[in-house]
Design an enzyme around this catalytic site. Structure first.
Site, PDB file in Angstrom:
ATOM      1  N   LEU A   7       0.893  -1.143   0.048  1.00 41.83           N
ATOM      2  CA  LEU A   7      -0.122   0.071  -0.010  1.00 41.83           C
ATOM      3  C   LEU A   7       1.011   1.300   0.016  1.00 41.83           C
ATOM      4  CD1 LEU A   7      -2.638  -1.030   2.755  1.00 41.83           C
ATOM      5  CD2 LEU A   7      -2.785  -1.487   0.142  1.00 41.83           C
ATOM      6  N   ASP A   8       0.432   2.021  -1.003  1.00 41.57           N
ATOM      7  CA  ASP A   8       1.087   3.380  -1.007  1.00 41.57           C
ATOM      8  C   ASP A   8       0.590   4.105   0.294  1.00 41.57           C
ATOM      9  OD1 ASP A   8       2.448   5.635  -2.053  1.00 41.57           O
ATOM     10  OD2 ASP A   8       0.524   6.352  -2.715  1.00 41.57           O
ATOM     11  N   LEU A   9       1.321   5.116   0.725  1.00 42.44           N
ATOM     12  CA  LEU A   9       0.763   5.930   1.734  1.00 42.44           C
ATOM     13  C   LEU A   9      -0.103   7.393   1.655  1.00 42.44           C
ATOM     14  CD1 LEU A   9       0.775   6.367   5.059  1.00 42.44           C
ATOM     15  CD2 LEU A   9       2.924   7.579   4.767  1.00 42.44           C
ATOM     16  N   ASP A  10       0.782   8.078   0.661  1.00 43.28           N
ATOM     17  CA  ASP A  10       0.365   9.420   0.344  1.00 43.28           C
ATOM     18  C   ASP A  10      -0.971   9.319  -0.589  1.00 43.28           C
ATOM     19  OD1 ASP A  10       1.731  11.201   2.320  1.00 43.28           O
ATOM     20  OD2 ASP A  10       3.538  10.867   0.924  1.00 43.28           O
ATOM     21  N   ASP A 179      -2.122   5.644  -5.549  1.00 39.26           N
ATOM     22  CA  ASP A 179      -2.591   6.688  -6.445  1.00 39.26           C
ATOM     23  C   ASP A 179      -1.984   6.918  -7.752  1.00 39.26           C
ATOM     24  OD1 ASP A 179      -0.957   7.899  -4.343  1.00 39.26           O
ATOM     25  OD2 ASP A 179      -1.625   9.570  -5.657  1.00 39.26           O
TER      26      ASP A 179
END
Length: 240
Positions: A7-10, A179
């Protein structure tokens, strides 16, 4: 069946645009520039361009972190120590966190069913501070920040380094969720794993980067994965 979720954070878990806007307003205001809408929008464009250069391997991380402020203040005709501005911005960005709607609740559910790994291109000190503030470490088996890995998304080298640290890893059972088409989705394609694009604005794909799946928010991921399992099971039953 998916077992490993990267999972990406931002702008996947945390609202980076909100954090960025607050941090940049504080920072440039302290260095003699009015944080008007026009200035904030110009910073966003300059920053986006610099990170794209990093993803393409045309700039180093340090050149990005400092160069974006050097360019912005030069355009405004204000003489500053761009490195000092960069340090001030990172300090401001490290303060606090802002969850995207439903993201924390989604993590609560997902980490009980899947092996979660954080995959971020952000600055290590900033990301660690925000993750601690948001109490995110409890959800993740490991955290992979490119500055510490030594490679950036979307390079295959970044993902290879991550995979090598995961016991019993199977790329056939892995997916990256994020995203950014150019960073997360292209990176997943390079790495040979499934991809899921978080696309709340329903933007069009570009540069031929096509994700396997698309959702509006992390809160939709669990149901997407459940539908995928059901479809796989139905397919297997049909072959029997």
């Amino acid at each position: 069946m998916i077992e490993f979720l990267f999972l990406d954070l931002d702008d996947t878990i945390l609202d980076f645009h909100k954090a960025e806007r607050i941090a940049i307003s504080r920072t440039i205001g302290a260095y003699g520039a009015a944080p008007t809408e026009a200035v904030l929008n110009r910073y966003h464009a300059v920053n986006k361009w610099h990170w794209e250069q990093l993803e393409l391997g045309r700039m180093t991380r340090e050149e990005v972190l400092v160069g974006r402020f050097a360019m912005l203040f030069e355009e405004m005709g204000i003489s500053v120590d761009a490195a000092a501005v960069a340090r001030a911005y990172e300090k401001n960005l490290s303060i606090g966190h802002y969850f995207l709607p439903g993201a924390e609740e989604a993590l609560e559910r997902l980490h009980r069913k899947y092996r979660l790994f954080l995959a971020s291109n952000g600055t290590a000190s900033v990301q660690k501070s925000r993750m601690t503030s948001a109490n995110l470490y409890r959800f993740f088996e490991q955290v992979f920040i490119s500055q510490e890995i030594g490679h950036n998304k979307p390079s295959k080298a970044y993902f290879d380094a991550c995979f090598a640290q995961i016991p019993n890893f199977d790329p056939e059972k892995a997916m990256i969720v994020g995203d950014s088409l150019s960073s997360d989705i292209q990176g997943g394609i390079h790495a040979g794993i499934k991809t899921c694009w978080v696309n709340p604005a329903h933007a069009d794909v570009n540069n031929g980067i096509v994700p396997d799946y698309e959702i509006e928010a992390l809160s939709q991921l669990e149901s997407l994965l459940e539908r995928r399992v059901a479809a796989d099971n139905a397919s297997l039953t049909g072959r029997q």
